[in-house]
Design a protein around this motif. Structure first.
Motif, PDB file in Angstrom:
ATOM      1  N   SER A  64     -21.983   3.399  12.995  1.00 39.33           N
ATOM      2  CA  SER A  64     -21.459   3.526  14.356  1.00 39.33           C
ATOM      3  C   SER A  64     -22.538   4.020  15.311  1.00 39.33           C
ATOM      4  CB  SER A  64     -20.306   4.513  14.360  1.00 39.33           C
ATOM      5  OG  SER A  64     -20.791   5.807  14.035  1.00 39.33           O
ATOM      6  N   VAL A  76     -19.641   4.706  22.571  1.00 34.26           N
ATOM      7  CA  VAL A  76     -18.206   4.956  22.699  1.00 34.26           C
ATOM      8  C   VAL A  76     -17.975   6.146  23.635  1.00 34.26           C
ATOM      9  CG1 VAL A  76     -16.097   5.455  21.404  1.00 34.26           C
ATOM     10  CG2 VAL A  76     -17.921   4.115  20.341  1.00 34.26           C
ATOM     11  N   ASP A 110     -12.877   4.746  25.695  1.00 32.08           N
ATOM     12  CA  ASP A 110     -12.423   4.025  24.499  1.00 32.08           C
ATOM     13  C   ASP A 110     -11.387   4.829  23.724  1.00 32.08           C
ATOM     14  OD1 ASP A 110     -14.463   1.770  24.601  1.00 32.08           O
ATOM     15  OD2 ASP A 110     -15.736   3.546  24.675  1.00 32.08           O
ATOM     16  N   PHE A 162      -7.651   3.979  22.232  1.00 29.90           N
ATOM     17  CA  PHE A 162      -7.032   4.738  21.142  1.00 29.90           C
ATOM     18  C   PHE A 162      -6.630   6.112  21.680  1.00 29.90           C
ATOM     19  CE2 PHE A 162      -7.352   7.834  17.722  1.00 29.90           C
ATOM     20  CZ  PHE A 162      -6.721   7.208  16.659  1.00 29.90           C
ATOM     21  N   ILE A 205     -14.615   3.081  15.996  1.00 32.97           N
ATOM     22  CA  ILE A 205     -14.742   2.065  17.049  1.00 32.97           C
ATOM     23  C   ILE A 205     -16.196   1.612  17.139  1.00 32.97           C
ATOM     24  CG2 ILE A 205     -14.635   1.711  19.558  1.00 32.97           C
ATOM     25  CD1 ILE A 205     -12.157   3.652  19.478  1.00 32.97           C
ATOM     26  N   PRO A 220     -16.147  -2.474  16.639  1.00 36.44           N
ATOM     27  CA  PRO A 220     -15.778  -2.524  18.058  1.00 36.44           C
ATOM     28  C   PRO A 220     -14.603  -3.451  18.360  1.00 36.44           C
ATOM     29  CG  PRO A 220     -18.072  -3.222  17.722  1.00 36.44           C
ATOM     30  CD  PRO A 220     -17.531  -2.873  16.385  1.00 36.44           C
ATOM     31  N   TRP A 249     -11.781  -3.760  16.574  1.00 36.78           N
ATOM     32  CA  TRP A 249     -10.482  -3.336  16.047  1.00 36.78           C
ATOM     33  C   TRP A 249      -9.588  -2.809  17.157  1.00 36.78           C
ATOM     34  CZ3 TRP A 249     -11.245  -0.355  10.756  1.00 36.78           C
ATOM     35  CH2 TRP A 249     -11.743  -1.266   9.814  1.00 36.78           C
ATOM     36  N   SER A 250      -8.297  -3.084  17.023  1.00 40.51           N
ATOM     37  CA  SER A 250      -7.319  -2.578  17.995  1.00 40.51           C
ATOM     38  C   SER A 250      -7.046  -1.103  17.685  1.00 40.51           C
ATOM     39  CB  SER A 250      -6.021  -3.373  17.867  1.00 40.51           C
ATOM     40  OG  SER A 250      -5.384  -3.036  16.639  1.00 40.51           O
ATOM     41  N   PRO A 251      -6.448  -0.380  18.659  1.00 37.43           N
ATOM     42  CA  PRO A 251      -6.084   1.018  18.385  1.00 37.43           C
ATOM     43  C   PRO A 251      -5.219   1.147  17.127  1.00 37.43           C
ATOM     44  CG  PRO A 251      -5.848   0.566  20.722  1.00 37.43           C
ATOM     45  CD  PRO A 251      -6.173  -0.750  20.055  1.00 37.43           C
ATOM     46  N   ILE A 300      -7.456   0.919  14.043  1.00 36.84           N
ATOM     47  CA  ILE A 300      -8.226   2.151  13.837  1.00 36.84           C
ATOM     48  C   ILE A 300      -7.334   3.214  13.186  1.00 36.84           C
ATOM     49  CG2 ILE A 300      -9.395   4.060  15.046  1.00 36.84           C
ATOM     50  CD1 ILE A 300     -11.056   1.601  15.274  1.00 36.84           C
TER      51      ILE A 300
END
Ligand SMILES: *[C@@H]1O[C@H](CO)[C@@H](O)[C@H](O)[C@H]1NC(C)=O
Ligand SMILES: *[C@@H]1O[C@H](CO)[C@@H](O)[C@H](O)[C@H]1NC(C)=O
Ligand SMILES: *[C@@H]1O[C@H](CO)[C@@H](O)[C@H](O)[C@H]1NC(C)=O
Ligand SMILES: *[C@@H]1O[C@H](CO)[C@@H](O)[C@H](O)[C@H]1NC(C)=O
Ligand SMILES: *[C@@H]1O[C@H](CO)[C@@H](O)[C@H](O)[C@H]1NC(C)=O
Ligand SMILES: *[C@@H]1O[C@H](CO)[C@@H](O)[C@H](O)[C@H]1NC(C)=O
Ligand SMILES: *[C@@H]1O[C@H](CO)[C@@H](O)[C@H](O)[C@H]1NC(C)=O
Ligand SMILES: *[C@@H]1O[C@H](CO)[C@@H](O)[C@H](O)[C@H]1NC(C)=O
Length: 779
Positions: free
Chosen positions: A126, A132, A275, A306, A567, A571, A573-575, A578
């Motif tokens: 990450s 983020v 984010d 998120f 994230i 990057p 992925w939806s909330p 996650i």
């Protein structure tokens, strides 16, 4: 931050206003697509609405916030009559009185550090969260702290559109490549409380409380060597995502945080391009469509943000969890493997173990002191001949409750409750006492939290407290010694679910297990502002760059920071994905391989205590499978939960039509499972889940089930074969009751727990299963 006190304060204020004309703050939700075209923008339209609905001379002055992003509407000061008139308007979907929320800290400053450095693969994948942005909605920040330096950070993320708002004691140049934005929201607070008290609050993003600086550095503090409190427990302090950017939204002030400001801040944060939103605040649970936080977070979720929230500090009793909407990630608190033992040694040699972070001058070595029970040494009531103040006030050592004549030179046994824990120590000290024993009372149980007391003092458990009371009664003139044993590492068992962490079940949606998971929230060392003492007592002159405090307020930003790392690594992925990654990889087995225990009674903990379990970052980065949920899926769930189209419109900001959604509450693709047998004729519940394969290549998963008592759970199909990344496969969980709810007394329920686990040889994808047999009073 006592909610009752806040409400009392607010209602006292109303007294001073002219009767019948008192104005309260309301949040008005509007169906914005009904805006007549004569108005250039919604602001003009809302101002016109206010002109026609209110009797005030300057309606625009009562317009406080205009909401356009995650929510459509505005907030305004209205009388009760005006609020009623507003509700009757066709374009108005809802009118909610503004509420005050509290910060979720167990106010217990402490001295030790959590030197967390996440798993290397997650940190490197990450880039430490570098691209983020975490929006921290809290009490502001002390940006000069070393935890927030921006050395070696790259340019601002391209998606960032926020600002650094100037205010008192906060110039624009305080923003940096680390603290990239700062805003403050006070108009709702000022309307609600009458006025901002500038002796205790600073009108800017500057943190004068400590909470926001602490939570921001837990989520994204940088590596700081030689972190300690007064030289105690030296070590490296670091947050979860050391390179993630922090955007500060100050929404909480001296007396709490107000819904209309929180909503305005969520809105701005989403527009600014955060984010992750981290909110360590809470209030009582209400229906999602009446809760501006649920509403704001729904909009944030739709924008791909998120949102993690604190579960509350009202444990260990059941049904205490707050912030429970399915689109929120609700975080409870656990302990870490570190403690601060301190002992009380009785005259007969008995040793009572407690906890403390007292760090001042020690009591004379090997010297014992008389011990007295606070209720028996209370102060005389002024002007009343010989009457002593009431027993509860005295035994909880409320301010000025002790008689110096009877306390001088002694150690005082005080009970928890009524006032902040550290404040009781200062009451004993002012009365001339030399030490304090702080005993848990029902329902605190056996959970201990260490505090930075202003005199030699330690906390003991509820059972030790009752034992000590009997001992003092039986041995009226006995003397005791205190011994502070510093920091203990590798404490077992760990983690434990913190005693104070709020518990399920979820009162609004029993079909969703809440909290979702737990994260560290006891004795957490993180940055602290100047100008606030580590005990948070105004009378305490001590200052420190770091402080250690406890609460689900502290566990929430752990998850926010970890979400930032996830994230960064994923990057796209939806909330919901996650959150799924964190939940299905969480562990319910402690670090010694035993079922996780909860702290208040040392019982094996259940999903009502810990949700899916304790967050496990190194597994969360590579979860194998995730369970995605779209905004439309949540709408289906709300329909199935009997929310009306109008109520759902309040949450989603667009018309919905439940009659075209043949859904059951069991179809929401939630990464944990709760089946409720609430009708006598029910014998089987079918639950559908759809897994998305997030590994490259081919994998073959096989399921195993740990059956809850009273039910047989079967999975169809029992194996899932994936041939490519992003491939989806559904399975059905059949829960067949072997008993029935006739065994449950009327008006009660009984829940049994199990777990299902998908494994492919590399990944372990776990879900707790709760099966509730319930017999409602109305059948
Ligand atoms: C403001 O706060 C200070 C410190 O708590 C207090 O002494 C003062 O009375 C407060 N002023 C008002 C107007 O409430
Ligand atoms: C205190 O008592 C312990 C154990 O009895 C003894 O070892 C120690 O020397 C004593 N310390 C002092 C300062 O008297
Ligand atoms: C207070 O009580 C004492 C003894 O009970 C009595 O002698 C004294 O007169 C009382 N004083 C007043 C002001 O009532
Ligand atoms: C408190 O005082 C009462 C009445 O004198 C006595 O019976 C009791 O034992 C005392 N309790 C303690 C813990 O000292
Ligand atoms: C919704 O209402 C229907 C009809 O009253 C009832 O049968 C059903 O159990 C309700 N569903 C939920 C989730 O409350
Ligand atoms: C909802 O859908 C049903 C079935 O298609 C339709 O009869 C009804 O008119 C719709 N209601 C609204 C408010 O659109
Ligand atoms: C998955 O593959 C295994 C092994 O090849 C096979 O036994 C199983 O039936 C397959 N499962 C499904 C649902 O196709
Ligand atoms: C429910 O359980 C009781 C006791 O086990 C049994 O007598 C009864 O027949 C059961 N009822 C149904 C509908 O299964």
């Amino acid at each position: 931050m006592n909610l009752h006190w806040v409400l009392l304060f607010a209602s006292l204020l109303c007294f001073s206003l002219v009767a019948g004309d008192e104005r309260n703050t309301y949040i008005i939700r509007v169906q914005h697509d009904l805006k007549p075209s004569v108005f250039a923008d919604v602001q003009q339209w809302y101002a016109s609405t206010l002109r026609t609905t209110t009797t005030t001379d300057v309606p625009t002055k009562s317009l406080m916030h205009v909401y356009k992003t995650v929510f459509h509407g505005f907030s305004a000061k209205l009388t009760d009559l005006e609020a009623e008139a507003m509700k009757a308007r066709p374009e108005v979907l809802g009118v909610y009185p503004d509420r005050v929320r509290k910060l979720l800290t167990t106010r217990s400053p402490q001295f030790l550090g959590l030197a967390v450095s996440g798993p290397n693969s997650l940190l490197t994948e990450s880039d430490y969260g570098s691209n983020v942005v975490i929006g921290v909605l809290d009490t502001g920040i002390w940006p000069e702290r070393r935890s927030f330096h921006d050395k070696d950070l790259g340019p601002l993320p391209l998606h960032w559109k926020g600002e650094c708002e100037e205010g008192k004691g906060f110039l624009r140049n305080l923003c940096s490549k680390k603290v990239i934005g700062a805003r403050f929201f006070s108009s709702g607070y000022e309307a609600k409380t009458g006025l901002m008290n500038e002796t205790v609050d600073t009108r800017s993003a500057r943190d004068t409380e400590g909470h926001g600086t602490h939570t921001a550095s837990i989520a994204a503090g940088r590596y700081v060597p030689q972190a300690s409190l007064f030289g105690y427990a030296k070590g490296v302090a670091v947050g979860m995502a050391p390179k993630a950017r922090i955007a500060v939204y100050k929404i909480c002030w001296d007396k709490g945080c107000v819904d209309s400001d929180i909503l305005a801040a969520i809105e701005k944060a989403v527009e600014d391009g955060v984010d992750v939103i981290s909110m360590s605040i809470g209030a009582n649970v209400i229906q999602y469509n009446l809760d501006p936080i649920s509403i704001g977070a729904f909009g944030a979720m739709e924008h791909g943000v998120f949102v993690s929230v604190a579960a509350g500090n009202d444990g260990p009793g059941p049904v205490t969890v707050t912030n429970i909407a399915p689109w929120l990630t609700t975080v409870g608190a656990g302990t870490i493997d570190r403690s601060f033992p301190a002992d009380l040694i009785l005259e007969d040699g008995q040793v009572i173990n407690g906890a403390s972070l007292y760090g001042g001058p020690p009591l004379p070595a090997n010297t014992s002191f008389p011990i007295v029970y606070a209720a028996n040494v209370s102060a005389l009531v002024e002007g009343q001949n010989g009457t002593r103040i009431s027993s509860y006030t005295a035994r909880t050592c409320a301010p000025k409750s002790l008689d110096p004549e009877l306390v001088r030179g002694k150690i005082v046994l005080c009970e928890r409750g009524g006032s902040p824990r550290a404040s009781k120590g200062s009451v004993v000290k002012e009365a001339g006492g030399v030490g304090m024993i702080l005993a848990n009372v029902v329902p605190d149980g056996e959970g201990l939290v260490a505090d930075a007391h202003v005199l030699p003092a330690l906390q003991i458990t509820e059972s030790a407290g009752s034992h000590l009371l009997e001992y003092i009664s039986a041995n009226p003139n006995s003397r005791v010694r205190l011994s502070f044993r510093g920091t203990q590492l590798d404490v077992k068992p760990a983690p434990l679910v913190a005693g104070f962490s709020s518990r399920g079940p979820n009162i609004e949606s029993p079909y969703i297990i809440k909290p979702d998971l737990i994260a560290p929230g006891v004795n957490i060392l993180a940055a602290w502002p100047d100008g606030v003492s580590p005990s948070e007592l105004v009378s305490d002159p001590r200052r420190s760059e770091f402080n250690s405090i406890s609460g689900t307020s502290m566990s929430c930003p752990h998850v926010s920071g970890l979400a930032a790392l996830l994230i960064g690594a994923h990057p796209n992925w939806s909330p919901a994905e996650i959150k799924s990654a964190m939940m299905t990889s969480a562990y319910a087995i402690d670090l010694q391989g035993k079922p996780m225990v909860e702290q208040s009674q040392f019982k094996v903990s259940t999903p009502w205590d810990m949700g899916s379990g304790h967050v496990n970052p190194s597994r969360a980065v590579d979860p194998g499978l995730v369970f995605d949920i779209t905004a439309e899926d949540y709408v289906g769930f709300l329909c199935a939960s009997n929310y009306t189209d109008r109520e759902i419109h309040s949450i989603t900001r667009r018309p919905s039509n439940c009659s075209v959604k043949a859904k059951t509450v069991y179809d929401l693709n939630y990464p944990s499972i709760s089946a409720v047998f609430d009708q006598p004729e029910m014998s089987t519940i079918f639950i559908t889940r759809t897994a998305t394969h997030v590994s490259e290549g081919v994998s073959s998963y096989i399921v195993t089930v740990q059956n809850p008592k009273g039910a047989v759970v079967t999975i169809e199909p029992p194996s899932l074969n994936f041939s490519a990344i992003q491939q989806r496969q559904s399975f059905v969980i059949k829960v067949k009751a072997t008993g029935n709810n006739t065994v449950v007394p009327l008006g009660e329920s009984k829940t049994e727990f199990g777990r299902l686990t998908w494994q492919d040889g590399t990944h372990v994808v776990g879900m707790p299963i709760a099966v509730t047999f319930e017999k409602p009073l109305v059948l």
